[in-house]
Design a protein around this motif. Structure first.
Motif, mmCIF file in Angstrom:
data_model
loop_
_atom_site.group_PDB
_atom_site.id
_atom_site.type_symbol
_atom_site.label_atom_id
_atom_site.label_comp_id
_atom_site.label_asym_id
_atom_site.label_seq_id
_atom_site.Cartn_x
_atom_site.Cartn_y
_atom_site.Cartn_z
ATOM 1 N N GLY A 80 0.820 -1.204 0.000
ATOM 2 C CA GLY A 80 0.000 0.000 0.000
ATOM 3 C C GLY A 80 0.855 1.256 0.000
ATOM 4 N N PHE A 81 1.931 1.246 0.762
ATOM 5 C CA PHE A 81 2.836 2.393 0.813
ATOM 6 C C PHE A 81 3.592 2.550 -0.507
ATOM 7 C CE2 PHE A 81 6.921 4.390 2.246
ATOM 8 C CZ PHE A 81 6.395 5.638 2.515
ATOM 9 N N LEU A 82 3.940 1.430 -1.123
ATOM 10 C CA LEU A 82 4.682 1.493 -2.383
ATOM 11 C C LEU A 82 3.907 2.192 -3.487
ATOM 12 C CD1 LEU A 82 6.440 -1.970 -2.337
ATOM 13 C CD2 LEU A 82 7.557 0.277 -2.365
ATOM 14 N N HIS A 83 2.581 2.097 -3.469
ATOM 15 C CA HIS A 83 1.798 2.821 -4.470
ATOM 16 C C HIS A 83 2.056 4.321 -4.345
ATOM 17 C CE1 HIS A 83 -0.431 -0.536 -6.079
ATOM 18 N NE2 HIS A 83 -0.772 -0.919 -4.859
ATOM 19 N N PHE A 84 2.112 4.809 -3.116
ATOM 20 C CA PHE A 84 2.361 6.230 -2.887
ATOM 21 C C PHE A 84 3.797 6.594 -3.246
ATOM 22 C CE2 PHE A 84 -1.380 5.577 -0.296
ATOM 23 C CZ PHE A 84 -2.076 6.770 -0.411
ATOM 24 N N VAL A 85 4.748 5.742 -2.906
ATOM 25 C CA VAL A 85 6.157 6.028 -3.191
ATOM 26 C C VAL A 85 6.417 6.054 -4.691
ATOM 27 C CG1 VAL A 85 8.533 5.183 -2.942
ATOM 28 C CG2 VAL A 85 6.976 5.097 -0.986
ATOM 29 N N THR A 86 5.897 5.061 -5.395
ATOM 30 C CA THR A 86 6.192 4.938 -6.826
ATOM 31 C C THR A 86 5.246 5.732 -7.706
ATOM 32 O OG1 THR A 86 4.777 2.986 -7.107
ATOM 33 C CG2 THR A 86 7.092 2.603 -6.491
ATOM 34 N N GLY A 87 4.049 6.036 -7.205
ATOM 35 C CA GLY A 87 3.031 6.663 -8.044
ATOM 36 C C GLY A 87 2.408 5.673 -9.008
ATOM 37 N N ASP A 88 2.710 4.413 -8.840
ATOM 38 C CA ASP A 88 2.223 3.344 -9.716
ATOM 39 C C ASP A 88 1.010 2.700 -9.043
ATOM 40 O OD1 ASP A 88 1.766 1.035 -11.185
ATOM 41 O OD2 ASP A 88 3.862 0.396 -11.186
ATOM 42 N N TRP A 89 -0.175 2.940 -9.608
ATOM 43 C CA TRP A 89 -1.414 2.427 -9.026
ATOM 44 C C TRP A 89 -2.029 1.311 -9.870
ATOM 45 C CZ3 TRP A 89 -3.120 3.914 -4.255
ATOM 46 C CH2 TRP A 89 -2.405 4.962 -3.671
ATOM 47 N N VAL A 90 -1.301 0.858 -10.888
ATOM 48 C CA VAL A 90 -1.804 -0.226 -11.729
ATOM 49 C C VAL A 90 -1.998 -1.471 -10.864
ATOM 50 C CG1 VAL A 90 -1.283 -1.745 -13.676
ATOM 51 C CG2 VAL A 90 -0.730 0.685 -13.802
ATOM 52 N N GLY A 91 -3.153 -2.082 -10.995
ATOM 53 C CA GLY A 91 -3.446 -3.294 -10.229
ATOM 54 C C GLY A 91 -3.950 -3.038 -8.826
ATOM 55 N N PHE A 92 -4.076 -1.764 -8.441
ATOM 56 C CA PHE A 92 -4.543 -1.435 -7.089
ATOM 57 C C PHE A 92 -5.916 -2.042 -6.849
ATOM 58 C CE2 PHE A 92 -7.014 1.305 -4.245
ATOM 59 C CZ PHE A 92 -6.221 1.262 -3.126
ATOM 60 N N LYS A 93 -6.069 -2.672 -5.688
ATOM 61 C CA LYS A 93 -7.344 -3.261 -5.304
ATOM 62 C C LYS A 93 -7.770 -2.607 -3.998
ATOM 63 C CE LYS A 93 -6.018 -7.618 -7.419
ATOM 64 N NZ LYS A 93 -4.660 -7.312 -7.820
ATOM 65 N N LYS A 94 -8.846 -1.834 -4.064
ATOM 66 C CA LYS A 94 -9.285 -1.055 -2.906
ATOM 67 C C LYS A 94 -9.507 -1.937 -1.670
ATOM 68 C CE LYS A 94 -11.753 3.206 -2.558
ATOM 69 N NZ LYS A 94 -12.733 4.080 -3.161
ATOM 70 N N VAL A 95 -10.132 -3.083 -1.841
ATOM 71 C CA VAL A 95 -10.409 -3.955 -0.695
ATOM 72 C C VAL A 95 -9.123 -4.528 -0.122
ATOM 73 C CG1 VAL A 95 -11.563 -6.088 0.014
ATOM 74 C CG2 VAL A 95 -12.719 -4.508 -1.518
ATOM 75 N N LYS A 96 -8.216 -4.927 -0.986
ATOM 76 C CA LYS A 96 -6.946 -5.510 -0.560
ATOM 77 C C LYS A 96 -5.987 -4.435 -0.052
ATOM 78 C CE LYS A 96 -3.211 -8.400 -2.340
ATOM 79 N NZ LYS A 96 -2.586 -8.912 -3.546
#
Length: 153
Positions: A80-96
């Motif tokens: 979850g933190f890596l999405h913010f660090v990288t700016g890469d939200w591909v594959g993000f799953k809100k529930v997960k």
């Protein structure tokens, strides 16, 4: 997370003595109150991610200046933190809470900050995990990010 003194006890003795640098672990880092910089609110997480990106870039630059070699830095943290660090939200799953799988690894390079690029996934990394999928363009990724609640612009 554990308090710095607990970490020092756990990792400052025995087989870990001298192998784990805890000098940057701040007192209170494990307190998640709303006013704490360590709060889980998106604004606070984004702020920590920005600090992390600057730290990693500086660490890499210092290494390259000192050794003349290209820096390779491994970061182990929550997806979850890596999405913010990288700016890469591909594959993000809100529930997960993440699009990253356990033990998944990706490779990034620093883009041009003036062009709004932070970390950019390498082509090799993207191909490795996408298989036959076609990755999103930067415009498609911005559109996707907006569709998941504006976590990133």
């Amino acid at each position: 997370g554990s308090a710095p003194e607990v970490l020092e006890h756990d990792f400052g003795l025995g087989q870990y003595a001298g192998k784990v640098d805890l000098s940057r672990v701040e007192e209170g880092w494990n307190r998640k109150s709303p006013l704490s910089p360590w709060s889980p609110s998106p604004e606070k997480v984004e702020a920590r991610a920005a600090v992390s990106r600057r730290f990693l870039q500086k660490l890499g630059q210092e290494y390259e200046e000192r050794t003349g070699e290209e820096a390779h830095i491994a970061v182990v943290t929550h997806g979850g933190f890596l999405h913010f660090v990288t700016g890469d939200w591909v594959g993000f799953k809100k529930v997960k809470g993440t699009g990253w799988e356990n033990t998944e690894w990706r490779s990034y390079v620093f883009g041009e900050e003036g062009k709004g690029e932070g970390l950019v996934e390498t082509g090799e990394s993207s191909k490795r995990r996408a298989g036959s999928e076609i990755p999103l363009t930067p415009d498609e990724e911005r559109e996707f990010n907006a569709s998941i609640g504006g976590l990133k612009e």
